[in-house]
Design an enzyme around this catalytic site. Structure first.
Site, PDB file in Angstrom:
ATOM      1  N   SER A 139       0.894  -1.348  -0.018  1.00 57.13           N
ATOM      2  CA  SER A 139       0.086  -0.086   0.010  1.00 57.13           C
ATOM      3  C   SER A 139       0.825   1.245   0.009  1.00 57.13           C
ATOM      4  O   SER A 139       2.051   1.277   0.643  1.00 57.13           O
ATOM      5  CB  SER A 139      -0.811  -0.061   1.391  1.00 57.13           C
ATOM      6  OG  SER A 139      -1.457   1.278   1.556  1.00 57.13           O
ATOM      7  N   TYR A 161      -1.734  -1.263  10.858  1.00 58.63           N
ATOM      8  CA  TYR A 161      -2.120  -1.765   9.411  1.00 58.63           C
ATOM      9  C   TYR A 161      -0.837  -1.300   8.688  1.00 58.63           C
ATOM     10  O   TYR A 161      -0.361  -2.308   7.958  1.00 58.63           O
ATOM     11  CB  TYR A 161      -3.290  -0.869   8.730  1.00 58.63           C
ATOM     12  CG  TYR A 161      -3.456  -1.159   7.416  1.00 58.63           C
ATOM     13  CD1 TYR A 161      -3.933  -2.491   6.965  1.00 58.63           C
ATOM     14  CD2 TYR A 161      -3.194  -0.198   6.549  1.00 58.63           C
ATOM     15  CE1 TYR A 161      -3.994  -2.813   5.799  1.00 58.63           C
ATOM     16  CE2 TYR A 161      -3.349  -0.438   5.247  1.00 58.63           C
ATOM     17  CZ  TYR A 161      -3.597  -1.739   4.839  1.00 58.63           C
ATOM     18  OH  TYR A 161      -3.749  -1.912   3.383  1.00 58.63           O
ATOM     19  N   LYS A 169       2.091  -3.779   6.666  1.00 59.77           N
ATOM     20  CA  LYS A 169       2.609  -3.987   5.313  1.00 59.77           C
ATOM     21  C   LYS A 169       4.156  -3.836   5.176  1.00 59.77           C
ATOM     22  O   LYS A 169       4.909  -4.488   4.367  1.00 59.77           O
ATOM     23  CB  LYS A 169       1.884  -2.848   4.519  1.00 59.77           C
ATOM     24  CG  LYS A 169       0.423  -3.069   4.398  1.00 59.77           C
ATOM     25  CD  LYS A 169      -0.095  -4.101   3.513  1.00 59.77           C
ATOM     26  CE  LYS A 169      -1.410  -4.406   3.537  1.00 59.77           C
ATOM     27  NZ  LYS A 169      -1.647  -5.605   2.891  1.00 59.77           N
TER      28      LYS A 169
HETATM   29  P1  NAD Z   1     -11.030  -6.938   1.276  1.00 59.68           P
HETATM   30  O1  NAD Z   1     -11.375  -6.902   2.867  1.00 59.68           O
HETATM   31  O2  NAD Z   1     -12.338  -6.522   0.486  1.00 59.68           O
HETATM   32  O3  NAD Z   1     -10.212  -8.185   0.964  1.00 59.68           O
HETATM   33  C1  NAD Z   1      -9.572  -9.040   1.646  1.00 59.68           C
HETATM   34  C2  NAD Z   1     -10.242 -10.490   1.676  1.00 59.68           C
HETATM   35  O4  NAD Z   1      -9.528 -11.178   2.625  1.00 59.68           O
HETATM   36  C3  NAD Z   1     -11.400 -10.579   2.378  1.00 59.68           C
HETATM   37  O5  NAD Z   1     -12.576 -11.099   1.389  1.00 59.68           O
HETATM   38  C4  NAD Z   1     -11.329 -11.379   3.647  1.00 59.68           C
HETATM   39  O6  NAD Z   1     -12.362 -12.144   3.994  1.00 59.68           O
HETATM   40  C5  NAD Z   1     -10.248 -12.019   3.400  1.00 59.68           C
HETATM   41  N1  NAD Z   1      -9.416 -12.493   4.497  1.00 59.68           N
HETATM   42  C6  NAD Z   1      -8.876 -11.552   5.583  1.00 59.68           C
HETATM   43  N2  NAD Z   1      -8.218 -12.446   6.460  1.00 59.68           N
HETATM   44  C7  NAD Z   1      -8.057 -13.547   5.989  1.00 59.68           C
HETATM   45  C8  NAD Z   1      -7.293 -14.699   6.285  1.00 59.68           C
HETATM   46  N3  NAD Z   1      -6.629 -14.953   7.571  1.00 59.68           N
HETATM   47  N4  NAD Z   1      -7.526 -15.869   5.647  1.00 59.68           N
HETATM   48  C9  NAD Z   1      -8.314 -16.002   4.465  1.00 59.68           C
HETATM   49  N5  NAD Z   1      -8.995 -14.817   3.955  1.00 59.68           N
HETATM   50  C10 NAD Z   1      -8.746 -13.632   4.874  1.00 59.68           C
HETATM   51  O7  NAD Z   1      -9.940  -5.800   1.078  1.00 59.68           O
HETATM   52  P2  NAD Z   1      -9.362  -5.245  -0.202  1.00 59.68           P
HETATM   53  O8  NAD Z   1      -9.739  -3.585  -0.437  1.00 59.68           O
HETATM   54  O9  NAD Z   1      -9.717  -6.126  -1.405  1.00 59.68           O
HETATM   55  O10 NAD Z   1      -7.839  -5.280  -0.080  1.00 59.68           O
HETATM   56  C11 NAD Z   1      -6.970  -6.383  -0.484  1.00 59.68           C
HETATM   57  C12 NAD Z   1      -5.673  -6.209  -0.059  1.00 59.68           C
HETATM   58  O11 NAD Z   1      -5.311  -5.104  -0.668  1.00 59.68           O
HETATM   59  C13 NAD Z   1      -5.476  -6.288   1.451  1.00 59.68           C
HETATM   60  O12 NAD Z   1      -4.245  -6.803   1.833  1.00 59.68           O
HETATM   61  C14 NAD Z   1      -5.388  -4.704   1.704  1.00 59.68           C
HETATM   62  O13 NAD Z   1      -4.424  -4.538   2.742  1.00 59.68           O
HETATM   63  C15 NAD Z   1      -4.734  -4.348   0.221  1.00 59.68           C
HETATM   64  N6  NAD Z   1      -4.889  -2.839   0.105  1.00 59.68           N
HETATM   65  C16 NAD Z   1      -6.152  -2.393   0.042  1.00 59.68           C
HETATM   66  C17 NAD Z   1      -6.354  -1.179  -0.339  1.00 59.68           C
HETATM   67  C18 NAD Z   1      -7.660  -0.505  -0.199  1.00 59.68           C
HETATM   68  O14 NAD Z   1      -7.781   0.607  -0.203  1.00 59.68           O
HETATM   69  N7  NAD Z   1      -8.684  -1.314  -0.495  1.00 59.68           N
HETATM   70  C19 NAD Z   1      -5.194  -0.032  -0.456  1.00 59.68           C
HETATM   71  C20 NAD Z   1      -4.013  -0.710  -0.509  1.00 59.68           C
HETATM   72  C21 NAD Z   1      -3.733  -2.096   0.016  1.00 59.68           C
HETATM   73  N1  UFG Z   2     -12.288  11.426   3.433  1.00 57.99           N
HETATM   74  C1  UFG Z   2     -13.317  12.526   3.570  1.00 57.99           C
HETATM   75  N2  UFG Z   2     -14.608  12.026   4.337  1.00 57.99           N
HETATM   76  C2  UFG Z   2     -14.852  10.621   4.312  1.00 57.99           C
HETATM   77  C3  UFG Z   2     -13.658   9.559   4.021  1.00 57.99           C
HETATM   78  C4  UFG Z   2     -12.414  10.256   3.163  1.00 57.99           C
HETATM   79  O1  UFG Z   2     -13.072  13.850   3.209  1.00 57.99           O
HETATM   80  O2  UFG Z   2     -15.756  10.196   4.858  1.00 57.99           O
HETATM   81  C5  UFG Z   2     -11.103  12.091   2.815  1.00 57.99           C
HETATM   82  C6  UFG Z   2      -9.999  11.814   3.444  1.00 57.99           C
HETATM   83  O3  UFG Z   2      -9.719  12.749   4.581  1.00 57.99           O
HETATM   84  C7  UFG Z   2      -8.736  11.760   2.349  1.00 57.99           C
HETATM   85  C8  UFG Z   2      -9.477  11.269   1.244  1.00 57.99           C
HETATM   86  O4  UFG Z   2     -10.952  11.429   1.636  1.00 57.99           O
HETATM   87  O5  UFG Z   2      -8.376  13.073   2.091  1.00 57.99           O
HETATM   88  C9  UFG Z   2      -9.216   9.716   1.041  1.00 57.99           C
HETATM   89  O6  UFG Z   2      -9.527   8.981   2.300  1.00 57.99           O
HETATM   90  P1  UFG Z   2      -9.789   7.496   2.230  1.00 57.99           P
HETATM   91  O7  UFG Z   2     -10.250   7.007   3.496  1.00 57.99           O
HETATM   92  O8  UFG Z   2     -10.674   6.959   1.293  1.00 57.99           O
HETATM   93  O9  UFG Z   2      -8.403   6.788   1.849  1.00 57.99           O
HETATM   94  P2  UFG Z   2      -6.965   7.017   2.601  1.00 57.99           P
HETATM   95  O10 UFG Z   2      -6.070   7.808   1.497  1.00 57.99           O
HETATM   96  O11 UFG Z   2      -7.038   7.693   3.798  1.00 57.99           O
HETATM   97  O12 UFG Z   2      -6.519   5.659   2.711  1.00 57.99           O
HETATM   98  C10 UFG Z   2      -6.709   4.659   1.863  1.00 57.99           C
HETATM   99  C11 UFG Z   2      -6.768   3.171   2.497  1.00 57.99           C
HETATM  100  C12 UFG Z   2      -5.398   2.819   3.257  1.00 57.99           C
HETATM  101  C13 UFG Z   2      -4.235   2.824   2.211  1.00 57.99           C
HETATM  102  C14 UFG Z   2      -4.552   4.259   1.341  1.00 57.99           C
HETATM  103  C15 UFG Z   2      -3.181   4.283   0.505  1.00 57.99           C
HETATM  104  O13 UFG Z   2      -7.738   3.292   3.338  1.00 57.99           O
HETATM  105  O14 UFG Z   2      -5.426   1.669   3.726  1.00 57.99           O
HETATM  106  O15 UFG Z   2      -5.536   4.635   0.878  1.00 57.99           O
HETATM  107  O16 UFG Z   2      -3.313   3.071  -0.561  1.00 57.99           O
HETATM  108  F1  UFG Z   2      -3.073   2.753   3.123  1.00 57.99           F
END
Ligand code: NAD
Ligand code: UFG
Length: 332
Positions: free
Chosen positions: A126, A150, A154
């Site tokens: 991330s 979190y 990572k």
């Molecule tokens: P998500 O929660 O939709 O998907 C994660 C999946 O993993 C879920 O289906 C959950 O049930 C499963 N899971 C969790 N723990 C588990 C375990 N121990 N064994 C088996 N399954 C398990 O999340 P996502 O947004 O699809 O994110 C996927 C990956 O990408 C995560 O590792 C997250 O940290 C990373 N990531 C997400 C974002 C974002 O903004 N969505 C940004 C950067 C990185």
């Molecule tokens: N924001 C609002 N109101 C809300 C939610 C968010 O104003 O209700 C703003 C935040 O302050 C920020 C922007 O929208 O300026 C984006 O916020 P998000 O929560 O959507 O995303 P972040 O950038 O804070 O974080 C996300 C994931 C993290 C990841 C990161 C970088 O939640 O896990 O992107 O990949 F690490």
């Protein structure tokens, strides 16, 4: 015979879209997910999109016996590892759960892979690993830091993978640093389904537009940005998914460890996102300006040149595509 990829967390938001991309690219897909943040119905919906589905195994990546049996039964060539917990705020409240699940689960998985001789992995990292960047755009060589458990998980997992590669160069590793994934598959059959009140901007906007939430709180309008609100690099989840296929292709051609940003390279403010959502979808997103959210940074966007060059990949979907596909999914 098509090659088989194991996708952990494959019923989740990014995992489901990546499973579609892998199936479309001709791979066989096995999904293992404990359904802690997703539901099994996603598998049928992937099947509807691709006309063939992944094999689904409900289970936890911390269950070494289960993983061992998967590797002995199927000729898995590589793993795409999404499984983990991802809520920043929750990680501050429950650090042990985050370390146990994310770090503990990854360690179990890597060990079983090593024993089975499957040494190709694509890992979901991330942009959070860059902390509060001193400059923009963010390149992969920027200093790394974690401001919450979190993010710390990572960083630890990235370091474990680097150590593994240093110890045994047969490993082929892609550490993909995602910026802000949003949107949904254009079929509206799969998308992001946050449980409870969404933490992230895009699902909050779409739920507010749908009337499920009264109004959006814009967290701060006094940042040093043109309109005062936070700027992020939002990337369509379908583009992000294709980045995983590109990374797997790359690893099959090159034996090395790869670390790349997956973003668009464009910064978008909260107010720009609200305006684009409203104009693209002809809807209203009631909002009010609220206090800054603790831990937020002002600006974050990627330098994507490394991914563009090495993976021959780039994000092609626009902000309007992201807003339209999110709204279609919200309404489905
Ligand atoms: P998500 O929660 O939709 O998907 C994660 C999946 O993993 C879920 O289906 C959950 O049930 C499963 N899971 C969790 N723990 C588990 C375990 N121990 N064994 C088996 N399954 C398990 O999340 P996502 O947004 O699809 O994110 C996927 C990956 O990408 C995560 O590792 C997250 O940290 C990373 N990531 C997400 C974002 C974002 O903004 N969505 C940004 C950067 C990185
Ligand atoms: N924001 C609002 N109101 C809300 C939610 C968010 O104003 O209700 C703003 C935040 O302050 C920020 C922007 O929208 O300026 C984006 O916020 P998000 O929560 O959507 O995303 P972040 O950038 O804070 O974080 C996300 C994931 C993290 C990841 C990161 C970088 O939640 O896990 O992107 O990949 F690490």
């Amino acid at each position: 015979m098509k090659e088989t990829i194991l996708v952990t967390g494959g019923t989740g938001f990014i995992g489901s879209h990546t499973s579609v991309a892998l199936l479309d690219a001709g791979y066989e897909v096995i999904v293992v997910d404990n359904l802690s943040n997703s539901d099994a119905g996603v598998i049928q919906r992937i099947e509807q999109i691709c006309s063939r589905g992944p094999r689904f195994i409900e289970g936890d990546v911390r269950d070494s016996d289960l993983l061992t049996s998967i590797f002995s039964e199927f000729a898995v060539v590589a793993v795409v590892h999404f499984a983990g917990l991802k809520a920043v705020g929750e990680s501050v409240q429950k650090p042990l759960e985050y370390y146990q699940n994310n770090v503990g689960g990854s360690l179990k998985l890597f060990k079983v892979m090593q024993t089975a001789g499957v040494k190709t992995i694509v890992f979901s990292s991330s942009a959070t690993v860059y902390g509060d960047p001193a400059q923009l755009p963010i390149t992969e060589s920027f200093p790394l830091s974690a401001t919450n458990p979190y993010g710390a998980t990572k960083l630890v997992i990235e370091n474990i993978l680097a150590d593994l590669y240093r110890a045994d160069e047969e490993w082929r590793i892609a550490r993909l640093r995602y910026f802000n994934p949003v949107g949904a598959h254009e079929s509206a059959l799969i998308g992001e389904n946050p449980k409870g009140v969404p933490d992230n901007l895009m699902p909050y906007i779409s739920q507010t537009a749908a009337g499920i939430r009264k109004e959006l709180s814009v967290f701060g309008d006094d940042y040093k940005t043109p309109d005062g609100t936070g700027i992020r690099d939002y990337i369509h989840v379908v583009d992000l998914a294709s980045g995983h296929v590109a990374a797997l292709d790359y690893l099959q051609r090159n034996d090395q460890m790869l670390t790349v940003n997956l973003g668009t390279g464009n910064g978008v403010s909260v107010l720009e996102m609200i305006n684009t959502f409203e104009s693209t979808n002809s809807c209203k997103v009631p909002y009010r300006i609220a206090k800054r959210r603790a831990g937020d940074i002002a600006r974050c966007w990627a330098d994507t040149s490394l991914a563009n060059r090495l993976l021959e990949w780039e994000a092609t979907r626009t902000l309007e595509d992201m807003c339209r596909d999110t709204w279609r999914w919200q309404n489905s």
